[in-house]
Motif scaffolding. Structure first.
Motif, short mmCIF file in Angstrom:
data_model
loop_
_atom_site.label_atom_id
_atom_site.label_comp_id
_atom_site.label_asym_id
_atom_site.label_seq_id
_atom_site.Cartn_x
_atom_site.Cartn_y
_atom_site.Cartn_z
N ARG A 2 0.83 -1.21 0.00
CA ARG A 2 0.00 0.00 0.00
C ARG A 2 0.86 1.26 0.00
NH1 ARG A 2 -4.07 0.57 4.89
NH2 ARG A 2 -2.07 0.80 5.96
N LYS A 3 1.98 1.23 0.73
CA LYS A 3 2.86 2.39 0.78
C LYS A 3 3.53 2.61 -0.57
CE LYS A 3 3.77 1.77 5.71
NZ LYS A 3 4.78 1.40 6.72
N MET A 4 3.95 1.51 -1.21
CA MET A 4 4.57 1.65 -2.52
C MET A 4 3.56 2.16 -3.55
SD MET A 4 6.69 -1.17 -4.75
CE MET A 4 5.23 -2.01 -5.36
N MET A 5 2.32 1.71 -3.44
CA MET A 5 1.27 2.18 -4.35
C MET A 5 1.04 3.68 -4.17
SD MET A 5 0.33 -0.24 -6.31
CE MET A 5 -1.13 0.56 -7.00
N LYS A 88 10.14 13.86 -0.09
CA LYS A 88 10.83 12.65 0.35
C LYS A 88 10.73 12.47 1.86
CE LYS A 88 15.37 12.12 0.70
NZ LYS A 88 16.79 11.93 0.40
N PHE A 89 10.88 13.57 2.59
CA PHE A 89 10.83 13.49 4.05
C PHE A 89 9.40 13.19 4.53
CE2 PHE A 89 14.24 16.44 2.86
CZ PHE A 89 15.32 15.74 3.37
N LEU A 90 8.41 13.69 3.79
CA LEU A 90 7.02 13.38 4.12
C LEU A 90 6.75 11.90 3.90
CD1 LEU A 90 4.18 14.34 4.88
CD2 LEU A 90 3.78 14.83 2.46
N LEU A 91 7.28 11.34 2.81
CA LEU A 91 7.09 9.92 2.55
C LEU A 91 7.82 9.07 3.59
CD1 LEU A 91 7.56 9.96 -1.33
CD2 LEU A 91 5.42 9.55 -0.10
N MET A 92 9.01 9.50 3.97
CA MET A 92 9.80 8.76 4.96
C MET A 92 9.15 8.74 6.33
SD MET A 92 13.60 10.10 3.90
CE MET A 92 14.30 9.63 5.48
N SER A 93 8.33 9.74 6.62
CA SER A 93 7.69 9.80 7.93
C SER A 93 6.67 8.69 8.15
CB SER A 93 7.00 11.17 8.10
OG SER A 93 5.90 11.29 7.21
N HIS A 94 6.32 7.98 7.07
CA HIS A 94 5.36 6.88 7.17
C HIS A 94 6.04 5.52 7.14
CE1 HIS A 94 1.85 9.51 6.72
NE2 HIS A 94 2.56 10.18 5.83
N ALA A 95 7.26 5.47 7.65
CA ALA A 95 8.02 4.21 7.74
C ALA A 95 8.12 3.53 6.38
CB ALA A 95 7.36 3.27 8.76
N LEU A 96 8.40 4.32 5.37
CA LEU A 96 8.55 3.79 4.02
C LEU A 96 9.95 3.22 3.85
CD1 LEU A 96 7.09 3.76 1.17
CD2 LEU A 96 8.41 5.82 0.68
N LYS A 98 13.31 1.86 1.75
CA LYS A 98 14.04 2.36 0.59
C LYS A 98 13.57 1.70 -0.70
CE LYS A 98 18.72 2.59 -1.33
NZ LYS A 98 20.15 2.33 -1.09
N ARG A 99 13.42 0.38 -0.68
CA ARG A 99 13.01 -0.32 -1.90
C ARG A 99 11.62 0.09 -2.34
NH1 ARG A 99 9.54 -4.35 -0.58
NH2 ARG A 99 9.52 -5.07 1.59
N GLN A 100 10.73 0.39 -1.38
CA GLN A 100 9.38 0.82 -1.72
C GLN A 100 9.41 2.20 -2.39
OE1 GLN A 100 7.75 0.54 2.27
NE2 GLN A 100 6.59 -1.30 1.72
N TYR A 101 10.28 3.06 -1.89
CA TYR A 101 10.39 4.41 -2.45
C TYR A 101 10.94 4.37 -3.87
CZ TYR A 101 12.27 9.12 -3.16
OH TYR A 101 12.58 10.35 -3.68
N ILE A 102 12.07 3.70 -4.06
CA ILE A 102 12.70 3.68 -5.38
C ILE A 102 11.85 2.93 -6.39
CG2 ILE A 102 14.70 2.84 -6.67
CD1 ILE A 102 16.41 3.37 -4.24
N LEU A 103 11.32 1.78 -6.00
CA LEU A 103 10.48 1.01 -6.92
C LEU A 103 9.21 1.78 -7.27
CD1 LEU A 103 10.42 -1.65 -8.42
CD2 LEU A 103 9.23 -2.69 -6.49
N GLY A 104 8.65 2.47 -6.28
CA GLY A 104 7.46 3.28 -6.55
C GLY A 104 7.75 4.41 -7.51
N LYS A 105 8.92 5.07 -7.34
CA LYS A 105 9.30 6.14 -8.26
C LYS A 105 9.52 5.61 -9.67
CE LYS A 105 10.53 9.90 -7.22
NZ LYS A 105 9.84 11.22 -7.27
N LEU A 106 10.19 4.47 -9.77
CA LEU A 106 10.46 3.89 -11.08
C LEU A 106 9.18 3.47 -11.79
CD1 LEU A 106 13.63 1.70 -10.37
CD2 LEU A 106 13.52 3.78 -11.75
#
Length: 249
Positions: A2-5, A88-96, A98-106
């Motif tokens: 859900r976080k990656m989505m 990025k800092f807002l997304l990180m505040s939800h215990a996201l 690294k792989r979820q962030y990069i894969l989601g961006k890609l």
């Protein structure tokens, strides 16, 4: 998941809202129609323009090339932009992770690029179908359109979304300028095309082949496909090794 989505949705929505992206799309569409519109002058200038497969092949290989390079330059800022805007800092505040962030961006960038290409090809094909001064069966437009989306738009989108994210933005601009120049200088021939052609590589021979040029080089087709798919997957994978896209580890 859900976080990656959520990252995918943010990236996709953010890119679609950029006026510059639609400016590039509009410019590429205008150039495509000026070059390939089935007017009397263009039909006299282009020997095979009466063939829908040729029209789609030409639209993708020449004008789609301009569209993709424009989008690649826009995508080059997406990781630094998240830092500048604080997203990025807002997304990180939800215990996201690294792989979820990069894969989601890609994935978000890939879906955006793929969507723009599909809209571009479909719009141009619809104009050609409606404006052609001769009857065209719908399937003669639909089949090469679908083939182009699968054979070219998909791997090209995968390639274009990973390269800008991996490199330093200045290095990417230099690399893209050189690659753009090499691609633009290629005029086509009966011989195998260089494997690094973005939209005019030998994968496009599945869409249309000049009847005057017989072509049977399967190895060149595979090399072009490996470059487009492989570069996207390899550079996308290397992003996970770069600490600077995330918190200190």
């Amino acid at each position: 998941m859900r976080k990656m989505m959520a990252v995918i949705h943010y990236e996709y929505k953010m890119q679609f809202k950029r006026a510059a992206a639609w400016g590039v799309f509009l410019a590429a569409t205008v150039f495509a129609l000026l070059d390939n519109y089935p007017s009397a002058s263009n039909l006299a200038r282009l020997e095979f323009l009466k063939e829908p497969a040729y029209f789609i092949y030409r639209t993708m290989s020449q004008n789609g090339f301009v569209l993709m390079f424009g989008l690649m330059f826009l995508l080059a800022e997406r990781f630094p932009l998240d830092h500048k805007t604080g997203m990025k800092f807002l997304l990180m505040s939800h215990a996201l992770q690294k792989r979820q962030y990069i894969l989601g961006k890609l994935l978000g960038g890939f879906l955006f690029t793929f969507s723009i290409l599909c809209i571009f090809l479909t719009l141009n094909t619809a104009v050609y179908f409606a404006a052609a001064p001769f009857p065209i069966p719908l399937l003669e437009c639909a089949i090469p359109l679908v083939k182009t989306i699968i054979v070219s738009a998909f791997p090209v989108s995968l390639c274009s979304v990973a390269l800008p994210g991996m490199m330093d933005i200045r290095l990417f601009y230099l690399f893209a300028a050189v690659l753009f120049g090499v691609n633009a200088a290629y005029v086509g021939s009966a011989n195998a095309a260089p494997f690094y052609m973005i939209t005019s590589g030998d994968l496009m021979r599945f869409i249309w082949v000049n009847p005057q040029w017989s072509f049977h080089d399967t190895g060149s087709i595979l090399a072009n496909g490996a470059f487009l798919m492989g570069s996207g997957l390899v550079f996308g994978g290397l992003l996970f090794l770069r600490h600077r896209f995330w918190r200190t580890e």
